[in-house]
Write a protein that holds these residues in place. Structure first.
Motif, short mmCIF file in Angstrom:
data_model
loop_
_atom_site.label_atom_id
_atom_site.label_comp_id
_atom_site.label_asym_id
_atom_site.label_seq_id
_atom_site.Cartn_x
_atom_site.Cartn_y
_atom_site.Cartn_z
N CYS A 1 0.94 -1.31 -0.10
CA CYS A 1 0.06 -0.03 0.12
C CYS A 1 0.98 1.47 0.15
O CYS A 1 1.58 1.40 1.04
CB CYS A 1 -1.10 0.00 1.22
N TRP B 1 -2.07 5.09 -4.29
CA TRP B 1 -2.91 6.28 -4.23
C TRP B 1 -2.04 7.57 -4.49
O TRP B 1 -1.03 7.73 -3.94
CB TRP B 1 -3.55 6.20 -3.04
N ARG C 1 -6.32 10.62 -8.22
CA ARG C 1 -7.73 10.66 -7.50
C ARG C 1 -8.96 10.90 -8.39
O ARG C 1 -8.52 11.72 -9.29
CB ARG C 1 -7.80 11.71 -6.37
N TYR D 1 -6.91 4.69 -8.16
CA TYR D 1 -6.09 4.42 -7.59
C TYR D 1 -5.18 3.64 -8.81
O TYR D 1 -5.73 3.16 -9.64
CB TYR D 1 -6.19 3.22 -6.54
N ASN E 1 -10.35 6.19 -1.57
CA ASN E 1 -9.85 6.35 -2.91
C ASN E 1 -10.19 8.05 -3.48
O ASN E 1 -9.64 8.40 -4.15
CB ASN E 1 -10.85 5.59 -3.99
N PRO F 1 -7.21 10.42 -0.55
CA PRO F 1 -5.97 9.52 -0.48
C PRO F 1 -5.19 9.86 0.88
O PRO F 1 -4.39 9.34 1.22
CB PRO F 1 -5.30 9.83 -1.87
#
Length: 423
Positions: A95, A215, A220, A223, A374, A377
């Motif tokens: 991530c 992200w 935006r 992703y 999403n 972010p």
């Protein structure tokens, strides 16, 4: 819906394909949901006909990620070892936040292109005894005098053919045409959209090892991702959930240019730029709609069950849908098998199937709630910052992958408080 107007000869097989006039279970769509249902039903000894409008091994626009629910479904189907022999094993989901922070979340993961996965699943259904015919396209349901579905009108080549069946399972994916023809579509617009491509880049093998989900402000409200695939290839793409969401609930397309979003992802994330610079793009970038959160379609009508992404089996937050497609396909098979064993009525079988989907619905709703990451972010920046200080939080994030933790709690008000006070 009325009886189809065209009169066709059900006894005459179409040229180039052996299409029977009748079967016990007719399954439309040989993706993960349809093939999973076909394998379970055929293993139980039922006469199953599995159809698809494309030949076996057809491509599907997808991230190709197999997370723990996919592994569990494949294990039940008895196909996990066969899939893993072809897949690229992965140890973590990476991530990556807008500020560049990163946390690697462990899980039982793999990547396998859908062309290969769907071929294995379809062949698995045939190995269990299901008959597969393609190309054959669903045109309309066949109805009896009480409007119960008793089969389907199919288009094979330039000709229409009828196949009668005790039950029809519709597993036709995100495109709503078949749902509309069956009178079951409640929302024609998708829940989201995605764009992906394959890049062969042997020089990047070992440098991108996790299933990276990224992200950035430039991407935006979507992703980006890069997943390492077999044979020195990578699946790279972007997704936007809620692409057609509107306040009135009817759905209206936002101004989105997926190619521009993809280019922004490559520009803003250095490993993506490096991958595109050093690698070779195989074919074109391809886009596809997503149907999420078990919404947008009725789940059944007399004589017919809807399953897989046609029923909305994709998670909105992660965009993962392979495992849940197989799971819902097997739930449809389970309902039919239990109904036959118990002498249940049409209504009782439908009720049992819909109750099984209803039991899954709260989990989908939590992923929908978590989807606000999403659009905002900076929330992932906060989560990554705290996760790097908390082994317990990393375990909770791993629990989201394994479906043992609530994804909504990670970014709720209560979840934010826990970010600062848990160890």
């Amino acid at each position: 819906m009325t009886e189809p107007k065209s009169k066709v000869d059900p006894a005459m097989p179409p040229e180039g394909a052996s299409l029977p006039a009748a079967c016990e279970i007719l399954i439309i769509g040989a993706g993960p949901a349809g093939s999973a249902a076909a394998r379970v039903l055929a293993q139980a000894g039922l006469d199953v006909l599995l159809l698809d409008q494309l030949p076996q091994g057809r491509d599907k626009i997808c991230g190709d990620g197999l997370i723990p629910d996919s592994h569990a479904a494949l294990a039940r189907l008895g196909l996990l070892d066969q899939v893993m022999a072809r897949a690229q094993p992965v140890a973590h989901v990476g991530c990556i936040g807008p500020r560049g922070g990163r946390i690697d979340v462990p899980g039982q993961l793999a990547v396998l292109p859908r062309r290969i996965l769907d071929d294995i699943l379809c062949q698995g259904a045939q190995d269990a005894g299901a008959k597969f015919v393609a190309p054959a396209r669903f045109e309309a349901p066949l109805l009896d005098a009480q409007a119960r579905v008793i089969g389907a009108t199919l288009k094979v080549g330039d000709e229409l053919r009828e196949v009668r069946a005790d039950w029809v399972i519709l597993a036709t994916g995100a495109v709503p045409k078949a749902l509309t023809a069956a009178g079951l579509c409640e929302r024609h617009t998708p829940s989201g959209v995605a764009l992906r491509g394959y890049v062969r880049a042997p020089s990047m093998v070992g440098r991108i090892k996790a299933m990276d989900v990224v992200w950035t402000k430039k991407v935006r409200p979507g992703y980006g991702w890069i997943f390492p695939a077999p044979d020195g290839c990578f699946n790279i793409g972007v997704g936007v959930a809620g692409s057609h969401k509107s306040e009135d609930g009817k759905g209206s397309k936002k101004e989105l240019n997926l190619r521009k979003i993809f280019d922004a992802f490559v520009e803003s994330y250095p490993p993506a730029a490096e991958l595109m610079r050093e690698g070779e793009l195989l074919g074109e970038l391809k886009g596809a709609p997503l149907r999420c959160t078990l919404t947008g379609a009725k789940w059944s009508r007399p004589g017919l069950l809807v399953t897989g992404e046609a029923a909305g089996s994709t998670y909105s937050f992660t965009g993962e849908g392979i495992g849940k497609a197989m799971e819902t396909g097997m739930l449809a098979a389970d309902a039919l098998l239990a109904g036959r064993a118990n002498g249940a009525s049409d209504a009782q079988i439908r009720k049992a199937y819909e109750q099984s989907l209803t039991a899954l619905k709260p989990k989908f709703d939590l992923y929908e709630r978590a989807n606000q990451v999403n659009a905002h972010p900076w929330l992932i920046d906060l989560l990554i910052w705290r996760a790097n200080k908390s082994e317990r939080l990393v375990k909770r994030m791993s629990g989201v992958l394994n479906e043992t933790s609530n994804p909504g709690n990670l970014i709720s008000l209560k979840g934010f408080k826990r970010l600062f006070f848990e160890g």
